[in-house]
Motif scaffolding. Structure first.
Motif, PDB file in Angstrom:
ATOM      1  N   ALA A 267       0.855  -1.183   0.000  1.00  0.00           N
ATOM      2  CA  ALA A 267       0.000   0.000   0.000  1.00  0.00           C
ATOM      3  C   ALA A 267       0.892   1.234   0.000  1.00  0.00           C
ATOM      4  O   ALA A 267       1.952   1.245   0.636  1.00  0.00           O
ATOM      5  CB  ALA A 267      -0.915   0.008   1.223  1.00  0.00           C
TER       6      ALA A 267
ATOM      7  N   LEU B  81      -1.564   2.155   7.537  1.00  0.00           N
ATOM      8  CA  LEU B  81      -1.202   1.368   6.358  1.00  0.00           C
ATOM      9  C   LEU B  81      -0.715  -0.021   6.757  1.00  0.00           C
ATOM     10  O   LEU B  81      -0.974  -1.010   6.055  1.00  0.00           O
ATOM     11  CB  LEU B  81      -0.123   2.084   5.544  1.00  0.00           C
ATOM     12  CG  LEU B  81      -0.557   3.290   4.712  1.00  0.00           C
ATOM     13  CD1 LEU B  81       0.647   3.934   4.038  1.00  0.00           C
ATOM     14  CD2 LEU B  81      -1.589   2.901   3.655  1.00  0.00           C
TER      15      LEU B  81
ATOM     16  N   GLN C 113      -3.623  -2.131   7.341  1.00  0.00           N
ATOM     17  CA  GLN C 113      -4.257  -2.440   6.057  1.00  0.00           C
ATOM     18  C   GLN C 113      -3.573  -3.609   5.360  1.00  0.00           C
ATOM     19  O   GLN C 113      -4.245  -4.554   4.906  1.00  0.00           O
ATOM     20  CB  GLN C 113      -4.207  -1.199   5.159  1.00  0.00           C
ATOM     21  CG  GLN C 113      -4.783  -1.412   3.765  1.00  0.00           C
ATOM     22  CD  GLN C 113      -4.666  -0.162   2.905  1.00  0.00           C
ATOM     23  OE1 GLN C 113      -4.706   0.966   3.410  1.00  0.00           O
ATOM     24  NE2 GLN C 113      -4.515  -0.343   1.600  1.00  0.00           N
TER      25      GLN C 113
END
Length: 339
Positions: free
Chosen positions: A28, A58, A61
């Motif tokens: 990401a 992030l 994620q």
């Protein structure tokens, strides 16, 4: 080996997981372009603060994307340099903090090595040895890449990098930041040959570059114009600038191929996404019998995947480079030849 990579050298926060058997598991990137656009360029303090805000969300994620837990990670790789000192410190401190918390070894990676090796993530990666053309906002270099960690500088810019020249030309044309994509897009509607600009060092005997004069030629053209530049005139000037830039990068790449006798050219860095450059190199490859390799478009700009990959490749050769010693430094200026 599963490596967690962190990139925070400038204005992209990039995180990724790379596995030596399964490949890229998740990545990401958060770009700060919208934030810096108001200032016409990267503001280092704002960049550092935004990395702090983005990096842990992030991480959550990509942990979910890859469906892994921290216990499965074998090592953490982070960009140690070169780059903005404050931005580098964010990635370095998070990497070492997580290393301490998770009891994982940590490894600092050279940002440019990440770019050089990023085409190895493609579905058809190049084999060693190859010539690498690294073209980005801060670097324009030609290198002979013989193996992991074996890099020979063949030529580099003596002043502005290609990306810098794009950004400065964009400002002269009144275009938004970032300048590279804006100038390239405007050039597509320009008339080829309407504006002819110099090709700096095109016929020099070495493989060095110089783009400061090309930017100055754009400024001179604007100052000498008898009337304000309307959109069509700006497009013609942008086309002339891109054509000159592409001609030089292509010619020097061909010269490097001929001088070394190699048959593979790897193009990395943000300017490597430029469609005019890709088109010119495709024609050159057909005419001079060499192959051209690129990273995926999503991996041309700064990203964590290239750092995770570089970390994994280094640890496969030199496992002792990853250490559980969590005192760290960053290297804002770092010559790739020294690694």
């Amino acid at each position: 080996m599963l490596v967690f990579g962190i990139e925070s050298s400038c204005d992209e926060t990039g995180l990724a997981f790379y596995d030596t058997e399964r490949g890229l598991l998740a990545h990401a990137v958060h770009s700060q372009i919208d934030m810096h656009r108001a200032y016409g360029g990267v503001v280092p303090e704002l960049a550092s603060r935004d990395h702090i805000r983005r990096i842990l969300p992030l991480l959550q994620q990509i942990l979910q994307q890859a469906a892994i837990t921290p216990a499965e990670i074998d090592a953490i790789a982070f960009t140690q340099g070169p780059g903005l000192a404050g931005a580098l410190l964010v990635g370095a401190s998070v990497a070492n903090g997580l290393g301490l918390a998770w009891d994982k070894p940590v490894l600092g990676i050279h940002h440019l090595e990440g770019h050089l090796l990023s085409p190895l993530l493609a579905s058809t990666p190049p084999e060693f040895p190859f010539i690498a053309l690294l073209v980005s906002g801060g670097h324009t270099q030609l290198m002979r890449v013989t193996d992991i960690g074996n890099y020979e500088m063949l030529g580099e810019t003596l002043d502005d990098a290609a990306g810098e020249a794009f950004d400065k030309t964009a400002k002269l044309l009144g275009l938004d930041y970032p300048g590279g994509p804006a100038v390239s897009h405007l050039a597509l509607s320009g008339t080829p040959g309407a504006v002819i600009l110099p090709r700096p060092m095109l016929h020099s005997k070495d493989l060095d570059f110089s783009f400061s004069g090309l930017k100055t030629a754009v400024l001179t053209y604007i100052k000498q114009s008898d009337q304000p530049l309307y959109e069509s005139a700006k497009a013609d000037l942008a086309q002339g600038f891109v054509a000159a830039m592409v001609d030089v990068l292509t010619a020097k790449s061909i010269k490097a191929i001929k001088q070394t006798g190699l048959t593979r050219l790897v193009v990395a860095g943000g300017v490597g996404a430029n469609q005019q450059l890709r088109a010119a190199l495709k024609i050159a490859a057909q005419q001079h019998a060499f192959e051209v390799y690129y990273p995926d478009l999503a991996l041309c700009t700064d990203n964590g995947a290239m750092i995770a990959l570089a970390g994994a490749l280094r640890l496969a050769r030199w496992p002792e480079q990853a250490r559980k010693q969590y005192a760290f430094t960053v290297r804002p200026r770092w010559d790739l030849a020294t690694i």
